[in-house]
Design a protein around this motif. Structure first.
Motif, PDB file in Angstrom:
ATOM      1  N   CYS A 131      -9.781  -6.963   0.514  1.00 55.33           N
ATOM      2  CA  CYS A 131      -9.000  -6.410   0.209  1.00 55.33           C
ATOM      3  C   CYS A 131      -8.829  -4.540   0.795  1.00 55.33           C
ATOM      4  O   CYS A 131      -9.243  -3.985   0.448  1.00 55.33           O
ATOM      5  CB  CYS A 131      -9.521  -5.108  -1.824  1.00 55.33           C
ATOM      6  SG  CYS A 131      -7.975  -4.016  -1.907  1.00 55.33           S
ATOM      7  N   PRO A 132      -7.918  -4.764   1.757  1.00 53.23           N
ATOM      8  CA  PRO A 132      -7.515  -3.892   2.932  1.00 53.23           C
ATOM      9  C   PRO A 132      -6.838  -2.337   2.006  1.00 53.23           C
ATOM     10  O   PRO A 132      -7.551  -1.630   2.540  1.00 53.23           O
ATOM     11  CB  PRO A 132      -6.331  -3.852   3.526  1.00 53.23           C
ATOM     12  CG  PRO A 132      -6.141  -5.751   3.907  1.00 53.23           C
ATOM     13  CD  PRO A 132      -6.470  -6.243   1.649  1.00 53.23           C
ATOM     14  N   HIS A 133      -6.485  -2.450   1.310  1.00 47.97           N
ATOM     15  CA  HIS A 133      -5.916  -1.298  -0.049  1.00 47.97           C
ATOM     16  C   HIS A 133      -7.164  -0.482   0.211  1.00 47.97           C
ATOM     17  O   HIS A 133      -7.184   0.538   0.159  1.00 47.97           O
ATOM     18  CB  HIS A 133      -5.482  -1.584  -1.288  1.00 47.97           C
ATOM     19  CG  HIS A 133      -4.287  -2.591  -1.185  1.00 47.97           C
ATOM     20  ND1 HIS A 133      -4.941  -4.758  -0.626  1.00 47.97           N
ATOM     21  CD2 HIS A 133      -3.146  -2.778  -0.984  1.00 47.97           C
ATOM     22  CE1 HIS A 133      -3.219  -4.256  -0.608  1.00 47.97           C
ATOM     23  NE2 HIS A 133      -2.365  -3.758  -0.837  1.00 47.97           N
ATOM     24  N   VAL A 136       0.828  -1.227  -0.139  1.00 47.60           N
ATOM     25  CA  VAL A 136      -0.013   0.049  -0.050  1.00 47.60           C
ATOM     26  C   VAL A 136       1.047   1.148   0.050  1.00 47.60           C
ATOM     27  O   VAL A 136       0.938   2.390  -0.986  1.00 47.60           O
ATOM     28  CB  VAL A 136      -1.141   0.343   0.802  1.00 47.60           C
ATOM     29  CG1 VAL A 136      -2.276   1.008   1.193  1.00 47.60           C
ATOM     30  CG2 VAL A 136      -1.964  -0.926   1.251  1.00 47.60           C
ATOM     31  N   ARG A 137       1.474   1.498   0.983  1.00 43.05           N
ATOM     32  CA  ARG A 137       2.681   2.980   0.899  1.00 43.05           C
ATOM     33  C   ARG A 137       3.348   2.315   0.109  1.00 43.05           C
ATOM     34  O   ARG A 137       4.043   1.484  -0.589  1.00 43.05           O
ATOM     35  CB  ARG A 137       3.372   2.527   2.539  1.00 43.05           C
ATOM     36  CG  ARG A 137       2.450   2.567   3.652  1.00 43.05           C
ATOM     37  CD  ARG A 137       3.467   2.479   4.530  1.00 43.05           C
ATOM     38  NE  ARG A 137       3.951   0.560   5.274  1.00 43.05           N
ATOM     39  CZ  ARG A 137       4.185   0.069   6.072  1.00 43.05           C
ATOM     40  NH1 ARG A 137       4.665   1.451   7.493  1.00 43.05           N
ATOM     41  NH2 ARG A 137       4.313  -0.867   6.338  1.00 43.05           N
ATOM     42  N   GLY A 138       3.987   3.858  -0.216  1.00 48.15           N
ATOM     43  CA  GLY A 138       4.824   4.017  -1.494  1.00 48.15           C
ATOM     44  C   GLY A 138       5.416   5.634  -0.823  1.00 48.15           C
ATOM     45  O   GLY A 138       5.419   5.914   0.118  1.00 48.15           O
ATOM     46  N   LYS A 139       6.243   5.825  -1.908  1.00 46.78           N
ATOM     47  CA  LYS A 139       6.877   7.061  -1.929  1.00 46.78           C
ATOM     48  C   LYS A 139       6.318   8.407  -1.837  1.00 46.78           C
ATOM     49  O   LYS A 139       6.624  10.111  -1.407  1.00 46.78           O
ATOM     50  CB  LYS A 139       8.535   7.132  -2.796  1.00 46.78           C
ATOM     51  CG  LYS A 139       7.907   7.613  -3.983  1.00 46.78           C
ATOM     52  CD  LYS A 139       9.325   7.295  -5.163  1.00 46.78           C
ATOM     53  CE  LYS A 139       8.836   7.538  -6.708  1.00 46.78           C
ATOM     54  NZ  LYS A 139       9.809   7.990  -7.517  1.00 46.78           N
ATOM     55  N   ASP A 140       5.078   8.413  -2.599  1.00 44.49           N
ATOM     56  CA  ASP A 140       4.244   9.604  -2.702  1.00 44.49           C
ATOM     57  C   ASP A 140       3.039   9.287  -2.939  1.00 44.49           C
ATOM     58  O   ASP A 140       2.876   8.055  -2.582  1.00 44.49           O
ATOM     59  CB  ASP A 140       4.724  10.131  -3.861  1.00 44.49           C
ATOM     60  CG  ASP A 140       4.946   9.910  -5.100  1.00 44.49           C
ATOM     61  OD1 ASP A 140       3.882   8.819  -5.559  1.00 44.49           O
ATOM     62  OD2 ASP A 140       6.224   9.756  -5.756  1.00 44.49           O
ATOM     63  N   VAL A 192       1.492   5.192  -4.085  1.00 46.03           N
ATOM     64  CA  VAL A 192      -0.380   4.831  -2.990  1.00 46.03           C
ATOM     65  C   VAL A 192      -1.158   4.277  -4.186  1.00 46.03           C
ATOM     66  O   VAL A 192      -1.524   3.181  -3.926  1.00 46.03           O
ATOM     67  CB  VAL A 192       0.046   5.460  -1.710  1.00 46.03           C
ATOM     68  CG1 VAL A 192      -0.832   5.330  -0.988  1.00 46.03           C
ATOM     69  CG2 VAL A 192       0.958   5.875  -0.559  1.00 46.03           C
ATOM     70  N   GLU A 193      -1.147   5.449  -4.420  1.00 38.79           N
ATOM     71  CA  GLU A 193      -2.276   5.252  -5.912  1.00 38.79           C
ATOM     72  C   GLU A 193      -2.517   3.781  -6.365  1.00 38.79           C
ATOM     73  O   GLU A 193      -3.143   3.144  -6.609  1.00 38.79           O
ATOM     74  CB  GLU A 193      -3.365   6.284  -6.042  1.00 38.79           C
ATOM     75  CG  GLU A 193      -4.523   6.128  -6.906  1.00 38.79           C
ATOM     76  CD  GLU A 193      -5.468   6.137  -6.225  1.00 38.79           C
ATOM     77  OE1 GLU A 193      -6.857   5.321  -6.601  1.00 38.79           O
ATOM     78  OE2 GLU A 193      -4.999   5.814  -4.981  1.00 38.79           O
ATOM     79  N   ARG A 234      -8.417   3.285   2.168  1.00 42.77           N
ATOM     80  CA  ARG A 234      -7.801   3.895   0.675  1.00 42.77           C
ATOM     81  C   ARG A 234      -7.150   4.914   1.559  1.00 42.77           C
ATOM     82  O   ARG A 234      -6.494   6.047   1.327  1.00 42.77           O
ATOM     83  CB  ARG A 234      -8.382   3.973  -0.116  1.00 42.77           C
ATOM     84  CG  ARG A 234      -8.345   4.493  -1.103  1.00 42.77           C
ATOM     85  CD  ARG A 234      -9.198   4.904  -2.684  1.00 42.77           C
ATOM     86  NE  ARG A 234      -8.369   4.537  -3.449  1.00 42.77           N
ATOM     87  CZ  ARG A 234      -8.867   3.782  -4.504  1.00 42.77           C
ATOM     88  NH1 ARG A 234     -10.064   3.656  -4.870  1.00 42.77           N
ATOM     89  NH2 ARG A 234      -8.145   3.020  -5.496  1.00 42.77           N
ATOM     90  N   PHE A 235      -8.029   5.456   2.069  1.00 42.74           N
ATOM     91  CA  PHE A 235      -8.375   7.786   1.997  1.00 42.74           C
ATOM     92  C   PHE A 235      -8.121   7.750   4.343  1.00 42.74           C
ATOM     93  O   PHE A 235      -8.079   8.495   4.154  1.00 42.74           O
ATOM     94  CB  PHE A 235      -9.425   8.162   2.100  1.00 42.74           C
ATOM     95  CG  PHE A 235      -9.879   8.318   0.680  1.00 42.74           C
ATOM     96  CD1 PHE A 235      -8.859   8.701  -0.471  1.00 42.74           C
ATOM     97  CD2 PHE A 235     -10.774   7.435   0.263  1.00 42.74           C
ATOM     98  CE1 PHE A 235      -9.169   8.825  -1.270  1.00 42.74           C
ATOM     99  CE2 PHE A 235     -10.964   7.129  -1.105  1.00 42.74           C
ATOM    100  CZ  PHE A 235     -10.571   7.773  -2.380  1.00 42.74           C
ATOM    101  N   PHE A 236      -6.909   6.811   4.445  1.00 40.44           N
ATOM    102  CA  PHE A 236      -7.065   6.859   6.371  1.00 40.44           C
ATOM    103  C   PHE A 236      -5.424   6.929   6.631  1.00 40.44           C
ATOM    104  O   PHE A 236      -5.138   7.654   7.383  1.00 40.44           O
ATOM    105  CB  PHE A 236      -7.189   5.411   6.464  1.00 40.44           C
ATOM    106  CG  PHE A 236      -8.037   5.112   6.789  1.00 40.44           C
ATOM    107  CD1 PHE A 236     -10.185   5.472   6.566  1.00 40.44           C
ATOM    108  CD2 PHE A 236      -8.990   3.964   7.657  1.00 40.44           C
ATOM    109  CE1 PHE A 236     -11.205   5.405   6.695  1.00 40.44           C
ATOM    110  CE2 PHE A 236     -10.184   3.145   7.510  1.00 40.44           C
ATOM    111  CZ  PHE A 236     -11.305   3.832   6.984  1.00 40.44           C
TER     112      PHE A 236
END
Length: 134
Positions: A52-54, A21-25, A29-30, A58-60
């Motif tokens: 799908c946890p993603h 999920v996480r990413g550099k920006d 992430v999206e 998504r907006f948390f």
């Protein structure tokens, strides 16, 4: 022969979608979320229920400690019958923990929708055969 609703429900396995999920920006992430979301849709199309946890969180971002999401979804994973991984799952600390837990629980793990589909069909047939033999 009419199959009761409670038996039909038993034929639908719950499949956990695991990947980064996480990413550099925010764009990374999206993209991670969309990749998991597309995989979750394929799981649904094959006849299983996808968790799908993603998409659920998504907006948390920024509204809680990341450990809440990581440990919370390990708890959810315990309720699933199988796990499918996005192709890039190894980049994710959370996905690696999910894979380790799935292994410990003896859950079937899949890296392809084709293999998962075969498993789903076998799962459904087993439940129906058990129903018909009673």
């Amino acid at each position: 022969m009419t199959i009761p609703v409670d038996t039909i429900i038993k034929t639908i396995p719950t499949v956990f979608v695991s990947g980064p999920v996480r990413g550099k920006d925010s764009w990374v992430v999206e993209c991670n979320i969309r990749r998991a979301e597309e995989l979750a849709l394929e799981v649904w199309k094959k006849g299983a229920a996808a968790i799908c946890p993603h998409t659920n969180t998504r907006f948390f971002n920024g509204h809680g400690d990341d450990d809440n999401w990581l440990y919370g979804y390990l708890s959810v994973l315990r309720c699933c019958q199988a796990v499918i991984f996005t192709p890039d799952w190894e980049k994710s600390e959370g996905a690696r923990a999910e894979r380790e837990l799935a292994k410990k629980l003896g859950l079937p793990m899949f890296d392809s929708i084709t293999d998962l589909e075969k498993w789903i069909n076998n799962y459904k047939n087993k439940v129906i055969n058990e129903y018909q033999s009673t």
